[in-house]
Motif scaffolding. Structure first.
Motif, PDB file in Angstrom:
ATOM      1  N   VAL A   1     134.699  24.647  21.677  1.00 54.81           N
ATOM      2  CA  VAL A   1     136.084  24.796  22.125  1.00 54.81           C
ATOM      3  C   VAL A   1     136.408  23.596  23.006  1.00 54.81           C
ATOM      4  N   THR A   2     137.341  22.773  22.558  1.00 55.21           N
ATOM      5  CA  THR A   2     137.744  21.574  23.300  1.00 55.21           C
ATOM      6  C   THR A   2     139.026  21.862  24.065  1.00 55.21           C
ATOM      7  N   VAL A   3     139.033  21.555  25.354  1.00 54.19           N
ATOM      8  CA  VAL A   3     140.184  21.825  26.216  1.00 54.19           C
ATOM      9  C   VAL A   3     140.791  20.502  26.669  1.00 54.19           C
ATOM     10  N   ASP A   4     142.079  20.337  26.446  1.00 52.49           N
ATOM     11  CA  ASP A   4     142.786  19.122  26.846  1.00 52.49           C
ATOM     12  C   ASP A   4     143.043  19.159  28.345  1.00 52.49           C
ATOM     13  N   HIS A   5     142.012  18.826  29.089  1.00 56.58           N
ATOM     14  CA  HIS A   5     142.067  18.931  30.549  1.00 56.58           C
ATOM     15  C   HIS A   5     141.065  17.948  31.119  1.00 56.58           C
ATOM     16  N   GLY A   6     141.257  17.586  32.378  1.00 57.66           N
ATOM     17  CA  GLY A   6     140.304  16.743  33.076  1.00 57.66           C
ATOM     18  C   GLY A   6     139.497  17.545  34.073  1.00 57.66           C
ATOM     19  N   GLY A   7     138.336  17.014  34.442  1.00 59.70           N
ATOM     20  CA  GLY A   7     137.497  17.674  35.434  1.00 59.70           C
ATOM     21  C   GLY A   7     136.218  18.198  34.836  1.00 59.70           C
ATOM     22  N   HIS A   8     135.378  18.729  35.708  1.00 61.01           N
ATOM     23  CA  HIS A   8     134.047  19.191  35.317  1.00 61.01           C
ATOM     24  C   HIS A   8     133.974  20.702  35.482  1.00 61.01           C
ATOM     25  N   GLY A   9     133.711  21.407  34.389  1.00 62.36           N
ATOM     26  CA  GLY A   9     133.671  22.858  34.418  1.00 62.36           C
ATOM     27  C   GLY A   9     134.946  23.437  33.845  1.00 62.36           C
ATOM     28  N   VAL A  10     134.798  24.394  32.926  1.00 60.70           N
ATOM     29  CA  VAL A  10     135.964  24.894  32.207  1.00 60.70           C
ATOM     30  C   VAL A  10     136.172  26.382  32.449  1.00 60.70           C
ATOM     31  N   TYR A  11     135.252  27.231  32.013  1.00 66.88           N
ATOM     32  CA  TYR A  11     135.468  28.671  32.018  1.00 66.88           C
ATOM     33  C   TYR A  11     135.699  29.186  33.438  1.00 66.88           C
ATOM     34  N   LEU A  12     136.777  29.917  33.609  1.00 66.01           N
ATOM     35  CA  LEU A  12     137.180  30.497  34.893  1.00 66.01           C
ATOM     36  C   LEU A  12     137.241  29.440  35.989  1.00 66.01           C
ATOM     37  N   GLY A  13     137.532  28.184  35.559  1.00 65.57           N
ATOM     38  CA  GLY A  13     137.510  27.116  36.532  1.00 65.57           C
ATOM     39  C   GLY A  13     138.743  26.255  36.581  1.00 65.57           C
ATOM     40  N   ASN A  14     139.394  26.005  35.445  1.00 60.58           N
ATOM     41  CA  ASN A  14     140.527  25.073  35.487  1.00 60.58           C
ATOM     42  C   ASN A  14     141.848  25.710  35.082  1.00 60.58           C
ATOM     43  N   GLY A  15     141.848  27.014  34.898  1.00 57.76           N
ATOM     44  CA  GLY A  15     143.101  27.709  34.627  1.00 57.76           C
ATOM     45  C   GLY A  15     143.600  27.617  33.206  1.00 57.76           C
ATOM     46  N   ASN A  16     142.772  27.127  32.281  1.00 58.47           N
ATOM     47  CA  ASN A  16     143.210  27.048  30.894  1.00 58.47           C
ATOM     48  C   ASN A  16     143.014  28.404  30.225  1.00 58.47           C
TER      49      ASN A  16
END
Length: 510
Positions: free
Chosen positions: A470-485
Motif C-alpha cells: 500500500v503506497t501512500v502519497d505522503h511524506g515522513g516516516h511511519g504510516v499506520y495510525l501515524g500520518n492521518g491517511n
C-alpha cells in the motif's frame, strides 16, 4: 532505521543513533552467536510470564508488564540469561479475540513497551477486541538487559555518533572518533553487547511467542522493526499469522544497515520539498515562520545558513553546545520525519539568522545520549553485517555523496565505528525471499526520509507474492495510525481484522 532519537519516531526509532531508541549486568563470557539448530531452538522451553500492572496516567488502562529470561547464547539455552521487558494489553472483548498482535519496535534502540503505551489505545480501538496487544524492549533497550561502552559524553552527542564530515569534507576526525568508539565498546561491552543483533532479536521474539502460549503471532513492525519482522517471517514462516511491515528498507543482505544509512541521503532529497512548500506558504507569514516567498528558495537558504554556521557556530541557550552547521543539518534530518516538526525547525532557522537571538536546540541535539542507548544502536548495526574498513574508500564516497546530496553533506556515506569493530558478525544476514505464506501487507510513504520508497520496493520484490504494498502519497516516516491517511489506515485495519489483503498493490492519495 539506522536512525537516531527523534520525538515522534520514538515508536520506531527512538532511541537512537546510528539509527535508534532505546538492566541487568552482562554476564562475562565469550559469545559467538551461531544460529542454533532449528530443533534445539524450538525445544528449549520458554518460562512462564508473571504479569503485573504497569498502567500509567495517560496510557492505556490495563497495561501489564513482565520479565522474560532469554539465553545470552542460544547455543547454550540453559546458560547465562538476559532479561527482556515485555508488556501486554489484553483484549477487552474476549468473545471477539482471535490471537495476539505483536508490535515490533524500530531503531535499533526503540522501546516496544513505550510504543505500546503510546499507541495502545488507538490500536485497541482499531482492532475491536480481536487481539491481545503485546510488545517488548529488545536486548539493550529500556528496561531489558543493557550494556555500556563507557563512551565520553562528547562522543555520545548525536552529531558525533553520526559521522558528519568537516566543513571541507574531511573525515579525519570521524575516523578517530569511530576508532575510539569501537575500541571502547570492545573493552567495556562484554558478551551482552556482542549478543545485540537482529538474529537474536528474532529468536527472542519466538521465545516470547512460546511464553505467551501462542502457536502463531500477528505483527505490526515499524521502521527497523520491518526488517526484524521480515527476518522472523523468513525463519519462522509457520509461526506468522497476519504480518504488517510499515516503512521498510532495502533488505539487501550484503549491506543491511549500511545500505539503509546510505539511502537516507536520497530520502532527505525526496522529503525536503514538503518542508520547502510548508516554509514558503503564505500561511506561515502570520506565524513568523515563513522562510522565503518561494519554495525553490528554501533549499539554497538552508544550505547557505549551514555553511555560515560551519564557519561561525552560534551560541545557544544550552551552555557549551553551539548551533553548528552539522547540528542544523541533523535538526533537519530529525524534522523531516513528520510534519509536526516543521515549525520547530523553522523557528530554529529563524533564530539562527537573527544576530541578537540565541537559538533553542531540540532536546535530541542539546545533550548526549545515555551510554546504554548509544551502545545498543552501535552494537546492532555493527554485529549484523561486516562494514568496509578502507578509510580512503570512505573518503572517496563522502566526496561524491556531498556533491550529489548536499543536504546531508556526505554523512550517510561516511565511516562509522563498524569499520573498526573488533568482532566479525557471528552469522550472515538472512536473505529475504518469496518462499513462505502470502500473509504480509506492506505500507509505505512515497517521501520517507529514513526508509526511502525505492528501498521499500526492493523489499517488495524480495517478498514476491508473499506481500502486497500500500503506497501512500505522503511524506515522513511511519504510516499506520501515524500520518492521518484514512485510506492507508483502513487497508491495514481491514487486513489485521479480517485477513483480507488487496488483490494487488494499491495507492492511497493524500
Amino acid at each position: 532505521m539506522t536512525t537516531y532519537p527523534h520525538r515522534r519516531s520514538l515508536h520506531f526509532l527512538r532511541p537512537l543513533p546510528l539509527l535508534l531508541t532505546l538492566s541487568a549486568t552482562a554476564a562475562a563470557m565469550t559469545l559467538t552467536a551461531v544460529a542454533p539448530p532449528k530443533a534445539q531452538a524450538e525445544t528449549a522451553a520458554a518460562p512462564g510470564l508473571t504479569w503485573r500492572s504497569c498502567a500509567q496516567p495517560g496510557g492505556p488502562a490495563g497495561q501489564e508488564c513482565a520479565e522474560l529470561p532469554v539465553p545470552l547464547d542460544y547455543r547454550d539455552p540453559k546458560g547465562p540469561q538476559l532479561t527482556l521487558a515485555v508488556s501486554r494489553i489484553r483484549s477487552d472483548r474476549p468473545a471477539a479475540r482471535r490471537g495476539t498482535l505483536l508490535m515490533i519496535p524500530g531503531g535499533p534502540g526503540s522501546s516496544g513497551v513505550q510504543w505500546l503505551r503510546r499507541k495502545g489505545d488507538a490500536l485497541r480501538k482499531e482492532m475491536t477486541g480481536r487481539y491481545d496487544l503485546v510488545s517488548f524492549d529488545p536486548r539493550g533497550v529500556g528496561a531489558s538487559t543493557t550494556a555500556s561502552c563507557g563512551l565520553d559524553a562528547d562522543d555520545r552527542h548525536l552529531v558525533h555518533l553520526r559521522s558528519w564530515p568537516g566543513p571541507d569534507g574531511g573525515i579525519e576526525e570521524n575516523v578517530a572518533r569511530s576508532r575510539r568508539i569501537a575500541a571502547a565498546c570492545a573493552r567495556h561491552g562484554g558478551a551482552a553487547l556482542r549478543s545485540f543483533s537482529t538474529a537474536n532479536e528474532v529468536r527472542d521474539i519466538d521465545r516470547f511467542r512460546q511464553a505467551l502460549g501462542e502457536e502463531k503471532l500477528s505483527a505490526w513492525g515499524a521502521s527497523y522493526g520491518t526488517y526484524v519482522g521480515a527476518v522472523y517471517a523468513q525463519k519462522y514462516p509457520h509461526r506468522t499469522d497476519r504480518w504488517v511491515l510499515d516503512s521498510s528498507g532495502d533488505p539487501d543482505p550484503s549491506r543491511v544497515e549500511r545500505g539503509w544509512l546510505v539511502n537516507m541521503a536520497a530520502g532527505a532529497d525526496d522529503r525536503f520539498p514538503d518542508f520547502a512548500a510548508w516554509a514558503s506558504a503564505p500561511a506561515r507569514e502570520d506565524e513568523g515562520l515563513r522562510l522565503a516567498q518561494r519554495a525553490k528558495d528554501i533549499r539554497p537558504l538552508f544550505l547557505a545558513l549551514a555553511a555560515e554556521l560551519d564557519r561561525a557556530p552560534k551560541e545557544t541557550t544550552t551552555a557549551g553546545v553551539p548551533l553548528t552547521g552539522d547540528r542544523l543539518r541533523q535538526a533537519l534530518q530529525n524534522a523531516l520525519y513528520d510534519d509536526d516538526s516543521f515549525a520547530p525547525l523553522a523557528r530554529l532557522v529563524q533564530a539562527a539568522r537573527l544576530p541578537a537571538e540565541k537559538p533553542v536546540l531540540p532536546a535530541a541535539l542539546a545533550q548526549p545520549l545515555r551510554d546504554q542507548d548509544a551502545a545498543v544502536t552501535v552494537a546492532v548495526i555493527c554485529n549484523d553485517v561486516r562494514w568496509p574498513s578502507s578509510v580512503p574508500a570512505y573518503r572517496r564516497a563522502v566526496a561524491a555523496d556531498r556533491v550529489r546530496h548536499p543536504l546531508t553533506a556526505g554523512m550517510p556515506a561516511n565511516v562509522s565505528p563498524c569499520a573498526f569493530w573488533k568482532d566479525a558478525p557471528a552469522e550472515q544476514p538472512t536473505r529475504i525471499t518469496a518462499e513462505g505464506p502470502s500473509n504480509i501487507l506492506m505500507i509505505q510513504n512515497l517521501r520517507d526520509p529514513s526508509t526511502p520508497y525505492f528501498g521499500a520496493l526492493k523489499m517488495r520484490r524480495a517478498l514476491g507474492d508473499r506481500a502486497r504494498l500500500v503506497t501512500v502519497d505522503h511524506g515522513g516516516h511511519g504510516v499506520y495510525l501515524g500520518n492521518g491517511n484514512a485510506c492507508g489506515d483502513r487497508k491495514v485495519t481491514a487486513f489485521l481484522s479480517t485477513g483480507q489483503r488487496p488483490e494487488r498493490d494499491v495507492n492511497c492519495g493524500r
